[in-house]
Design a protein around this motif. Structure first.
Motif, short mmCIF file in Angstrom:
data_model
loop_
_atom_site.label_atom_id
_atom_site.label_comp_id
_atom_site.label_asym_id
_atom_site.label_seq_id
_atom_site.Cartn_x
_atom_site.Cartn_y
_atom_site.Cartn_z
N GLN A 119 29.83 62.20 89.46
CA GLN A 119 30.50 63.44 89.83
C GLN A 119 31.83 63.12 90.52
OE1 GLN A 119 27.62 65.26 92.52
NE2 GLN A 119 28.72 64.49 94.30
N HIS A 120 32.81 64.03 90.33
CA HIS A 120 34.15 63.83 90.87
C HIS A 120 34.66 65.16 91.39
CE1 HIS A 120 34.11 59.94 88.79
NE2 HIS A 120 33.62 60.59 87.75
N PRO A 121 34.48 65.42 92.69
CA PRO A 121 34.93 66.70 93.25
C PRO A 121 36.45 66.90 93.09
CG PRO A 121 33.50 65.54 94.79
CD PRO A 121 33.83 64.58 93.70
N ARG A 122 36.83 68.10 92.71
CA ARG A 122 38.23 68.48 92.59
C ARG A 122 38.42 69.88 93.14
NH1 ARG A 122 38.33 63.79 91.90
NH2 ARG A 122 39.15 62.59 90.15
N GLU A 123 39.59 70.15 93.71
CA GLU A 123 39.86 71.45 94.32
C GLU A 123 40.10 72.55 93.29
OE1 GLU A 123 39.72 72.37 97.54
OE2 GLU A 123 38.91 70.36 97.92
N SER A 124 40.64 72.18 92.13
CA SER A 124 40.96 73.19 91.11
C SER A 124 40.75 72.63 89.72
CB SER A 124 42.42 73.65 91.26
OG SER A 124 43.31 72.59 90.93
N LEU A 125 40.62 73.53 88.76
CA LEU A 125 40.44 73.11 87.37
C LEU A 125 41.64 72.32 86.87
CD1 LEU A 125 38.83 73.16 84.74
CD2 LEU A 125 39.84 75.39 84.23
N ARG A 171 23.64 77.91 90.34
CA ARG A 171 24.50 78.68 91.23
C ARG A 171 25.96 78.25 91.17
NH1 ARG A 171 25.43 74.99 95.20
NH2 ARG A 171 23.72 74.01 96.35
N GLY A 172 26.27 77.22 90.39
CA GLY A 172 27.64 76.76 90.26
C GLY A 172 28.10 75.96 91.47
N SER A 173 29.27 75.35 91.32
CA SER A 173 29.92 74.62 92.41
C SER A 173 31.41 74.63 92.14
CB SER A 173 29.41 73.18 92.48
OG SER A 173 30.18 72.42 93.40
N LYS A 174 32.18 75.24 93.04
CA LYS A 174 33.61 75.40 92.78
C LYS A 174 34.36 74.07 92.78
CE LYS A 174 35.04 76.48 97.56
NZ LYS A 174 35.70 77.51 98.40
N HIS A 175 33.78 73.04 93.37
CA HIS A 175 34.43 71.74 93.41
C HIS A 175 33.90 70.77 92.36
CE1 HIS A 175 35.26 72.74 97.88
NE2 HIS A 175 36.31 73.03 97.14
N LEU A 176 32.88 71.17 91.61
CA LEU A 176 32.23 70.27 90.64
C LEU A 176 32.07 70.98 89.29
CD1 LEU A 176 29.45 68.77 92.95
CD2 LEU A 176 31.46 67.54 92.09
N LEU A 177 33.20 71.43 88.73
CA LEU A 177 33.12 72.21 87.50
C LEU A 177 32.53 71.43 86.34
CD1 LEU A 177 35.02 74.06 89.19
CD2 LEU A 177 36.13 74.66 87.05
N ASP A 178 33.06 70.23 86.09
CA ASP A 178 32.59 69.46 84.95
C ASP A 178 31.16 68.96 85.17
OD1 ASP A 178 33.75 67.91 86.96
OD2 ASP A 178 34.17 66.23 85.62
N TYR A 179 30.87 68.52 86.39
CA TYR A 179 29.52 68.08 86.73
C TYR A 179 28.51 69.22 86.53
CZ TYR A 179 25.63 66.56 89.75
OH TYR A 179 24.40 66.24 90.27
N SER A 180 28.83 70.39 87.06
CA SER A 180 27.93 71.53 86.93
C SER A 180 27.70 71.89 85.47
CB SER A 180 28.49 72.73 87.69
OG SER A 180 28.63 72.45 89.06
#
Length: 274
Positions: A119-125, A171-180
């Motif tokens: 996983q790679h957290p990011r602030e935006s798409l 429930r989603g994750s706003k910082h983990l779009l691709d991971y989710s």
């Protein structure tokens, strides 16, 4: 087994695999399990729990050799065999080689645990580039397809496939779009494969962990996020890997013989749809 506490920001303990006090009851005696991402975290806890329940184990991992050696030692201390295989499962040739080597070593595989992930957290798409999307899907989804495809012809009636998804799939994750997104794909893969192989007597289920204290957490999140990790759950703390491993033991055992196509939620009390 003592109840874990929350993780203070100034003190980041090693994840608890349950190696010190997990007592098995023979629920997996005589079985062979292959666990991806088995070098640390949830994968290590599963390997230890399976060994304590009587299974011989193979772990597939990327390149964390010291962690893998420790897992091997923990499994062997439980009196079971452990084969460790390094390499990138996102390479279909390596995934096939892992299946082949495990079968050569043990003669069979009764339980496959698809657990490896990144996983790679990011602030935006906009910050999620094409390379990251491809890498995350290759590790989290493609590798699962490759290894399952390689092993499925060799799995007999009574075998079990267990896939690690996540609360983020629900429930989603706003910082983990691709991971989710990959974890949602794993839910659908689990349900669909379960329908495909049910007549062969093979069960397919998944586990959706919530916030679990693994090495991935401090390595991918900021100190501030780590300090708050898991505090929003009803239990007010993150879970430990050994608290998740018991779910895999249950789903792999005969106690779950009438369960397939299902996702077990281990998340500290959060109620999610699905």
């Amino acid at each position: 087994m003592s109840t874990p506490k929350s993780v203070p920001p100034q003190h980041q303990p090693q994840p608890d695999s349950g190696a010190d006090d997990y007592v098995g009851s023979g629920r997996l005696t005589g079985r062979v399990a292959l666990i991806t991402g088995g070098d640390s975290g949830i994968g290590r806890a599963i390997a230890v729990a399976f060994a304590r329940e009587g299974a011989d184990v193979a772990i597939a991992y990327l390149n964390e050799h010291a962690d893998a050696r420790e897992t091997v030692e923990l499994v062997e201390a439980a009196g079971r065999k452990c084969l460790a295989i390094a390499g990138d499962l996102a390479d279909h040739a390596h995934a096939e080689a892992v299946a082949r080597e495990t079968l050569q070593q043990y003669g069979k595989v009764d339980i496959l645990v698809n657990n490896a992930a990144e996983q790679h957290p990011r602030e935006s798409l906009e910050e999620v580039d094409a390379g990251q999307v491809e890498a995350t899907f290759r590790t989290n989804v493609f590798a699962m397809f490759y290894l399952t495809r390689a092993l499925l012809p060799h799995m007999k009636r009574g075998s079990s496939i267990l896939n690690t998804t996540s609360v983020t799939a629900y429930r989603g994750s706003k910082h983990l779009l691709d991971y989710s997104a990959t974890k949602g794909a794993i839910v659908s893969f689990t349900r669909s494969l379960a329908l495909q192989v049910v007549e062969r007597g093979i069960r397919v289920n998944g586990v959706a962990p919530g916030p679990i204290w693994t090495p991935l957490i401090p390595s991918t999140f900021s100190a501030e996020e780590v300090a708050e990790f898991g505090k929003k759950t009803p239990m007010g703390r993150p879970g430990q890997p050994f608290e998740v491993a018991g779910g895999y033991v249950f789903l792999a055992s005969d106690a779950a013989s009438y369960i397939t196509g299902q996702i077990l939620h281990i998340n500290g009390g959060e109620v999610v749809n699905g």
